[in-house]
Design a protein around this motif. Structure first.
Motif, PDB file in Angstrom:
ATOM      1  N   ASN A   1       0.821  -1.203   0.000  1.00  0.00           N
ATOM      2  CA  ASN A   1       0.000   0.000   0.000  1.00  0.00           C
ATOM      3  C   ASN A   1       0.861   1.261   0.000  1.00  0.00           C
ATOM      4  O   ASN A   1       0.537   2.245  -0.678  1.00  0.00           O
ATOM      5  CB  ASN A   1      -0.927  -0.006   1.217  1.00  0.00           C
TER       6      ASN A   1
ATOM      7  N   THR B   1      -8.697   7.775  -2.853  1.00  0.00           N
ATOM      8  CA  THR B   1      -8.869   6.381  -2.457  1.00  0.00           C
ATOM      9  C   THR B   1      -9.866   5.682  -3.366  1.00  0.00           C
ATOM     10  O   THR B   1      -9.621   4.566  -3.855  1.00  0.00           O
ATOM     11  CB  THR B   1      -9.361   6.301  -0.994  1.00  0.00           C
TER      12      THR B   1
ATOM     13  N   GLY C   1     -10.111   1.800  -4.374  1.00  0.00           N
ATOM     14  CA  GLY C   1     -10.698   1.590  -3.069  1.00  0.00           C
ATOM     15  C   GLY C   1     -12.174   1.944  -3.088  1.00  0.00           C
ATOM     16  O   GLY C   1     -12.800   2.033  -4.154  1.00  0.00           O
TER      17      GLY C   1
ATOM     18  N   CYS D   1     -12.159   2.330   2.406  1.00  0.00           N
ATOM     19  CA  CYS D   1     -11.372   1.102   2.357  1.00  0.00           C
ATOM     20  C   CYS D   1     -10.411   1.200   1.189  1.00  0.00           C
ATOM     21  O   CYS D   1     -10.784   1.652   0.096  1.00  0.00           O
ATOM     22  CB  CYS D   1     -12.276  -0.124   2.201  1.00  0.00           C
ATOM     23  N   SER D   2      -9.173   0.806   1.417  1.00  0.00           N
ATOM     24  CA  SER D   2      -8.155   0.866   0.374  1.00  0.00           C
ATOM     25  C   SER D   2      -8.454  -0.131  -0.737  1.00  0.00           C
ATOM     26  O   SER D   2      -9.260  -1.057  -0.579  1.00  0.00           O
ATOM     27  CB  SER D   2      -6.794   0.523   0.979  1.00  0.00           C
TER      28      SER D   2
ATOM     29  N   ALA E   1      -7.374  -5.934   2.219  1.00  0.00           N
ATOM     30  CA  ALA E   1      -7.580  -4.494   2.107  1.00  0.00           C
ATOM     31  C   ALA E   1      -7.813  -3.927   3.494  1.00  0.00           C
ATOM     32  O   ALA E   1      -8.356  -4.606   4.375  1.00  0.00           O
ATOM     33  CB  ALA E   1      -8.772  -4.183   1.201  1.00  0.00           C
TER      34      ALA E   1
ATOM     35  N   LEU F   1     -15.520  -4.779  -1.220  1.00  0.00           N
ATOM     36  CA  LEU F   1     -14.170  -5.277  -1.508  1.00  0.00           C
ATOM     37  C   LEU F   1     -14.163  -6.772  -1.770  1.00  0.00           C
ATOM     38  O   LEU F   1     -13.404  -7.253  -2.618  1.00  0.00           O
ATOM     39  CB  LEU F   1     -13.225  -4.909  -0.361  1.00  0.00           C
TER      40      LEU F   1
END
Length: 257
Positions: free
Chosen positions: A17, A156, A161, A179-180, A187, A215
């Protein structure tokens, strides 16, 4: 997933990340991620690669990279994934900023409790700014300033994300989270915040479960987040998050001799 495997997954994610930052730097067994758009220590920090065994010279070089940029030397990592890192950093003058437990959710554990408020995906600049302001209020100013926060949230979402928010009956943003993009199969879900006036109404549970589901739909094998207290932990466990391990935050308390 065992503790050791999860620690390595979270630590591999942390390194991957940071390599997404606009200006990533590798120094020995460390990865540092820098974003010139902000001086926030919560955006500009470093992490070790799993199993790293840094020398004092590598730690000094890492500190020098931060100081060259006028930034606070700071690291976030799962200590059990790189047990030789903490002693090396403490020799250099790093001290504990925080120790957080992290929780993990998988498609098998995710639950969607009935009665949660609906969530929305922001699309406009106004919505991102509104979310930034709501999170600034939720965290008492610890979150980046509204304009900066809105920019980071948009980035993001644009980079794979996700961001979700709840709109209250009076039209205001009640709370939100982000959330990434997935990396290394997992994630990170972060910045779960609810304005004080709207707490206790399922806002945090709604955005957390919505983001985890989004995700998983994109192929993530797990989603993890950090718990800051018993109250938040109960919220996350309600939607399927389970204990995973520990994350350590260290910052330089004094310059190297």
């Amino acid at each position: 997933m065992s503790l050791d495997v999860q620690d390595f997954a979270v630590q591999n994610f942390a390194a991957a990340n940071l390599l997404r930052r606009p200006e990533p730097v590798r120094i020995g067994g460390f990865v540092a991620g820098f974003d010139p758009a902000t001086a926030s220590p919560y955006v500009n920090y470093a992490t070790p690669l799993p199993g790293a065994a840094p020398t004092d010279a590598e730690v000094a070089a890492l500190v020098g990279e931060f100081e060259r940029r006028g930034l606070l030397p700071r690291l976030e990592f799962a200590p059990d994934a790189a047990p030789e890192v903490e002693p090396a950093l403490r020799r250099a003058g790093f001290t504990t900023e925080a120790v957080h437990e992290y929780l993990v959710c998988t498609p098998a554990t995710l639950t969607l409790p009935a009665g949660l408020p609906p969530t929305r995906t922001p699309c406009t600049d106004a919505e991102f700014a509104e979310i930034g302001a709501a999170l600034a209020e939720a965290f008492g100013g610890a979150f980046p300033a509204p304009a900066e926060g809105a920019s980071l949230l948009r980035r993001t979402q644009e980079r794979g994300g996700a961001v979700r928010f709840v709109r209250a009956e009076d039209g205001r943003c009640a709370g939100a989270a982000s959330c990434s993009a997935p990396a290394e199969g997992t994630a990170e879900l972060a910045g779960v915040g609810t304005r004080p006036a709207f707490r206790g109404r399922g806002v945090a549970a709604a955005v957390t479960s919505a983001l985890a589901g989004a995700l998983f739909a994109r192929g993530a094998e797990s989603v993890w987040l950090e718990s800051s207290g018993e109250g938040s932990r109960r919220v996350y466990e309600r939607v399927g998050f389970r204990p995973g391990g520990t994350r350590l935050y260290l910052r330089l308390a004094a310059p190297l001799p």
